[in-house]
Design an enzyme around this catalytic site. Structure first.
Site, PDB file in Angstrom:
ATOM      1  N   LYS B  80      61.624  22.639  24.574  1.00  0.00           N
ATOM      2  CA  LYS B  80      62.498  22.208  25.670  1.00  0.00           C
ATOM      3  C   LYS B  80      63.931  22.253  25.172  1.00  0.00           C
ATOM      4  CE  LYS B  80      62.965  18.205  28.831  1.00  0.00           C
ATOM      5  NZ  LYS B  80      62.409  16.869  29.147  1.00  0.00           N
ATOM      6  N   SER B 155      60.840  16.210  33.864  1.00  0.00           N
ATOM      7  CA  SER B 155      61.942  17.113  33.597  1.00  0.00           C
ATOM      8  C   SER B 155      61.582  18.300  32.705  1.00  0.00           C
ATOM      9  CB  SER B 155      63.074  16.330  32.921  1.00  0.00           C
ATOM     10  OG  SER B 155      62.652  15.828  31.663  1.00  0.00           O
ATOM     11  N   SER B 179      58.021  12.810  32.005  1.00  0.00           N
ATOM     12  CA  SER B 179      58.525  14.188  31.980  1.00  0.00           C
ATOM     13  C   SER B 179      57.671  15.185  31.223  1.00  0.00           C
ATOM     14  CB  SER B 179      59.944  14.211  31.413  1.00  0.00           C
ATOM     15  OG  SER B 179      60.837  13.668  32.345  1.00  0.00           O
TER      16      SER B 179
END
Ligand SMILES: [Mg+2]
Ligand SMILES: [Zn+2]
Lengths: 478, 486, 96
Positions: B80, B155, B179
């Site tokens: 990420k 997210s 997330s």
């Protein structure tokens, strides 16, 4: 009334929340890492040594050490603050209360002034910010200083004058240096002072509006700045004006102050516990370990010197401010058994020569054993005072023992030939019948009248002790 | 080996060890797949082909020299874009950091490099990990490979979409309020949020420091155990890092068979739960019961306060964590600023997107003078009560079983109201407030073909138990073997 | 609990150093008003005898010994700087 907020940089090898090295005078931005720069993802980790130093400072100042303290973020935007929050301590500081003993100036230089305790509110630990260099059209930031451990020592608003503030800072500074906590070099920003000043006209019970005076960055500026601010506030009131709550910047070179920002726009620091750091629990054994390492402070030392060594205040008051000097004195006094003489030599001769040569005490080749030997030579009469002064200077330069120097340079007191001395003494007594009569009548000091002529005859090289003995022996026979 | 791109780590590692494939071949397959599908998915913010191939070459050289480093050596793992890799962009999907290159590695990055993984790609996410859909990315939304009109969740949506689409073999995400777990559920993957403190946060762009935790996305529970094993462990650079020896999660999987006592918190099956998801989770419960597990209802009475508590704590911490993005030392600096205060305000206004600004404003407000006690302090106290709810439940059960999300992947643009978006996280945020480990494991599909995930919530630092419970289900079902057609 | 009506977006935006457009201000004020209204319900929880949880797990005394480690080179430290001169970061002139 005056309250002081003093920031003291703690002498550690690495920064307070990361392990990059601390330092002063390094090229810009060479003492940084992701934590110092507040890069995305960087996290703080406490420095144990900074905690130790803060606890020690608290112990030296008689503070209550918090059983638990924690870290809070003080949020404000400023370009010297890399994260735009400062890791500090808000409602649970590491030390509470305590006091700084101060000594006010005496009525004369040789008289000790009044001692007083200035109460402390708290001591907390935080991180220093970077340094801004202001140019004509922009400012440049160097983050080398950012993250240096910093203690904020906050006094109660209990001081009355610039002299008290000066005495407070002098004592606090010495305490920090004694404890090995900081070198407190104000030129290097290791000790920085802000003052909160409010005046209370005689007969009024409530304090007036508080004005914060910043950038008092030398001890003499502190006195000058505070004196100036008190005068300024009195002036404002006398002209029928009102004191505005504000922050003023003192300019030591011009001796004037200037308003910075009005405190109506008070900061909202939005303090909250720093979730990246864990709280600190301080138990008795941790405190005990540090207490064992706490030195005797200057004023207790001064009391002990006055009492134990019976030295005058003028000497004691000089010896105590430097822990090394005080130790040097004690060692010399122990070796020679003549504290006052030792003190005189240190305060007058040693400090003068150190000052002239720019050496520190630690660099001096004259060790306590050397000085003690010299004191003993003088005390025994083997060396005369004037000769001893010459020996001292030679000894300071070479590091030789005073005995060797005296031997080599013929500075030893003469004459060993007592026959000659006895003759000079007889001549002196005969030459002054008046003094002889006075001495016989019981006036002991009359003996001094014979000594001058004897010394003169001996061209100054007679051993005064021997002269005294010989005269007394002869006088007793007359 | 056919269809390299959908193989789990376990299979690929065996093939690499058997010299059936090379790490370079595997990496080339992943690169080709990425180039073929990322235009539609927007799962990657950036990737560095040459760097990945060099890493793969080094891995092959190690294996050839008999110095292989284990199951992850040569396996492409995507990060990420909130996890720092030295010399690579670190954007947090924000215009603020669009040009930022990290001068240092996150601890997890170093751990993955040490394990021999081939770091592949900087994966899209909601800006500064704030969001539940990856629509809040400055570089455009990532898309759900199962339905290109839908979000992959957030997210860590890019981490989920990239893995589900076969553009990498495992990924890391970060989970502050769900997330990892919610995008795992939306994309049909295993997603694990470890116990707070198990994985170092050093080098993770902070959103809410007391809630953030890095964790893996994987195709299987065993793969998740392998990646977790590589990244778990004490880090002296993270003061909140847990000090303990880390078990071999993969090895422990085999040794744990149950039966377990599972708790079903009734508050997690309330109004608003999609009936298809509810039914899928009920079937999973029935499965465990059929395996001899004791399943009992439990209550987490403060569940209704989780969302509010979360949004106060998370935004307060975020408002402070994001203060450093000011255009001074790095990041976007506004071109036209009259003075310093203007420079701050404009740089931040230009650099941050709407959701980030909204949360900074909320967080600043709840900490501001006069409101701290009413909001932040109170939220911290309620947080205590929420955690106590869970710990009380664990006196009776080994783990809790809930839906991961009340709804399946929703349409891009469907949730324009922030509060509606925040409500997507109601089943996941309690776990972050309590600091517990939890994972989402695939447990079915909706009639529309969208993946469904169930959440297992474990006891602090008992990831081994949690993984074993999940694997018991996975072994008996084949949801994880299905792949989106792209 | 405090009323959302007290929410002064100008003041908060100023504290947060965010230059918001009038449209953003109006929109955020309304949206955050809704969120704050939702949050009102926290006021119902009896927290009178509850300790606040700053961390998920309370651990004390996490520190490192005072042993310096290498940091960043000047080049690495300034590689992302928007403006620099003489190895320092340039900002508009700071006037207090
Ligand atoms: Mg202060
Ligand atoms: Zn301070």
């Amino acid at each position: 009334m005056i309250g002081l907020e003093v920031h003291v940089q703690i002498k550690t090898c690495s920064k307070v929340f990361t392990r990059v090295a601390t330092g002063y005078g390094e090229p810009p931005n060479t003492l940084t890492d992701p934590v110092v720069l507040g890069l995305p993802g960087a996290l703080p980790v406490m420095n144990k040594a900074a905690l130790d130093a803060s606890i020690k400072a608290g112990l030296l100042l008689g503070c209550e050490i918090a059983p638990v303290c924690k870290w809070d973020r003080k949020n404000y935007f400023y370009p010297d603050s890399p994260k735009n929050y400062q890791i500090s301590q808000y409602d649970q500081p590491i030390c509470l209360g305590g006091s700084v003993e101060i000594e006010l100036p005496g009525a004369a230089r040789n008289l000790m002034g009044e001692h007083r305790q200035v109460a402390l509110t708290r001591i907390h630990l935080e991180e220093d910010v970077g340094k801004l260099n202001h140019g004509a059209t922009d400012s440049l930031i160097d983050f080398n200083r950012a993250g240096t451990p910093l203690m904020e020592i906050v006094s109660e608003p209990v001081m009355h004058s610039a002299e008290e503030a000066f005495a407070y800072l002098t004592s606090l500074r010495a305490t920090m240096i004694y404890g090995g906590i900081s070198d407190c070099d104000m030129e290097k920003g290791q000790l920085r002072c802000d003052a909160n000043i409010s005046i209370r006209p005689v007969g009024q019970t409530t304090l007036g509006t508080k004005v914060e005076l910043k950038n008092l960055n030398s001890i003499s500026y502190v006195s000058a700045g505070i004196a100036h601010e008190i005068k300024r506030q009195i002036g404002v009131l006398e002209r029928g004006g009102t004191i505005v709550q504000e922050t003023r910047d003192f300019d030591g070179t011009t001796g004037t102050s200037q308003s910075l920002r009005s405190k109506e726009m008070a900061h909202d620091y939005r303090y909250f516990p720093d979730p990246d750091l864990m709280p600190v629990k301080i138990d008795a054994s941790w405190q005990d370990r540090l207490r064992a390492d706490c030195p005797e402070l200057p004023f207790p030392k001064q009391r002990r010197f006055l009492e134990r060594y019976q030295i005058p205040f003028t000497l004691a008051s000089v010896l105590i401010w430097d822990r090394g000097l005080a130790d040097y004195f004690e060692e010399t006094a122990r070796l020679c058994g003549k504290p006052q003489m030792a003190g005189n030599w240190i305060v007058n001769d040693l400090l003068r020569e150190l000052g002239a040569s720019g050496q520190t005490l630690a660099q001096s080749k004259v060790r306590p054993s050397h000085l003690a030997a010299l004191v003993q030579l003088v005390d025994s009469g083997a060396v005369l005072t004037n000769a001893a002064k010459e020996i001292f200077i030679a000894m300071f330069a070479s590091g030789e023992t005073p005995g060797a120097i005296a031997e080599r340079s013929g500075l030893k007191a003469a004459p060993a030939d007592t026959g000659e001395l006895e003759q000079w003494c007889r001549d002196a007594i005969t030459a002054s019948p008046k003094a002889l009569a006075e001495f016989k009548a019981g006036k002991d000091s009359a003996i001094n009248a014979f000594k001058g002529p004897v010394m003169k005859a001996a061209k100054g090289k007679a051993n005064p002790k021997l002269v005294d003995e010989t005269l007394r022996r002869l006088l007793a026979q007359m | 080996m056919a269809d390299l791109i959908y193989q789990p780590i376990t299979q690929l590692a065996a093939a690499l060890d058997a010299k059936q494939i090379s790490a370079v071949e595997l990496t080339q397959a992943v690169i080709a797949r990425t180039k073929a599908v990322n235009g539609r998915l927007n799962a990657f913010n950036s990737f560095d082909e040459a760097d990945a191939l060099a890493q793969a070459g080094a891995s092959d050289a190690r294996r050839a020299a008999g110095q292989g480093r284990g199951a992850l050596d040569g396996i492409p793992v995507g990060l990420k874009d909130v996890i720092a890799v030295q010399g690579q962009p670190l954007t947090a999907s924000s215009r603020m950091l669009a040009k930022f290159v990290s001068p240092y590695d996150a601890t997890v990055t170093q751990q993955l490099k040490r394990a021999g993984a081939v770091l592949w790609g900087r994966l899209n996410c909601d800006e500064f990990a704030m969001g539940s859909s990856t629509e809040n990315s400055a570089f455009g939304p990532a898309v759900n490979p199962w339905d290109l009109t839908r979000v992959p969740g957030g997210s860590s949506g890019g981490s989920a979409a990239a893995l589900a689409a076969g553009t990498t073999v495992a990924t890391l995400g970060s989970d502050t309020g769900g997330s990892i777990r919610q995008p795992a559920a939306f994309c049909g993957l295993v997603g694990l949020k470890p116990t707070y403190g198990l994985v170092s946060r050093f080098g993770l762009v902070a959103f809410a420091s007391s809630l953030d935790q890095i964790g893996p996305f994987a195709r299987t529970v065993e793969d998740a155990a392998i990646v977790l094993g590589a990244i778990a462990g004490h880090d002296e650079r993270d003061s909140t890092s847990y000090r303990a020896t880390i078990p071999n999660y993969r090895a422990e999987l085999g040794g744990r068979r149950g039966p377990w006592k599972l708790g079903i918190p009734k508050e997690y099956f309330a109004a608003g739960l999609d009936p298809e998801i509810g039914a899928a989770v009920e079937r999973a419960i029935a499965f465990y019961r059929s395996q001899g597990c004791e399943v009992k209802p439990v209550s987490l009475p403060h569940t209704q306060y989780c969302l509010d508590t979360y949004y106060i704590i998370a935004t307060a911490e975020a408002s402070s964590n994001l203060a450093r993005y000011d255009g001074i030392r790095y990041g976007h600096r506004a071109a036209q600023a009259s003075d310093l205060v203007d420079l701050y305000a404009r740089s931040r206004a230009e650099g941050f997107g709407a959701e980030v600004k909204r949360r900074i404003i909320l967080g600043t407000y709840v900490l501001s003078s006069g409101y701290y006690d009413a909001y932040y302090l109170r939220a911290q106290k309620v947080r205590t009560l929420i955690r106590e709810d869970f710990l009380r439940a664990y006196q009776e059960v080994d783990a809790l079983l809930t839906p991961t999300s009340p709804i399946p992947a929703f349409k891009i643009g469907e949730k324009s109201d922030p509060l509606a978006m925040y409500l997507c996280d109601i089943y996941t945020i309690g776990v972050n407030l309590a600091g517990l480990p939890a994972l989402s494991v695939p447990c079915g599909f909706t009639s529309g073909g969208l993946p469904i995930g169930m959440q297992l919530i474990g006891q602090p630092f008992n990831e081994s138990g949690l993984l074993a419970i999940a694997q018991a289900y996975e072994r008996a079902h084949d949801w994880h073997t299905r792949h989106p057609s792209l | 609990m405090s009323q959302p009506t007290e929410f002064n977006i100008d003041h908060v935006a100023q504290l947060a150093r965010l230059a918001l457009t009038p449209t953003e201000k109006a929109q955020f004020a309304q949206q955050l008003g809704d969120v704050l209204h939702h949050i009102e319900q926290l006021g119902k929880v009896d927290v009178s005898s509850v300790e606040p949880a700053a961390h998920a797990f309370a651990v004390y005394n996490v520190w490192a010994d005072d042993i310096p480690q290498p940091g960043l080179t000047v080049d690495a430290a300034l590689q992302n700087a928007p403006a620099q001169r003489d190895h320092m970061i340039v900002v508009p002139k700071v006037v207090e």
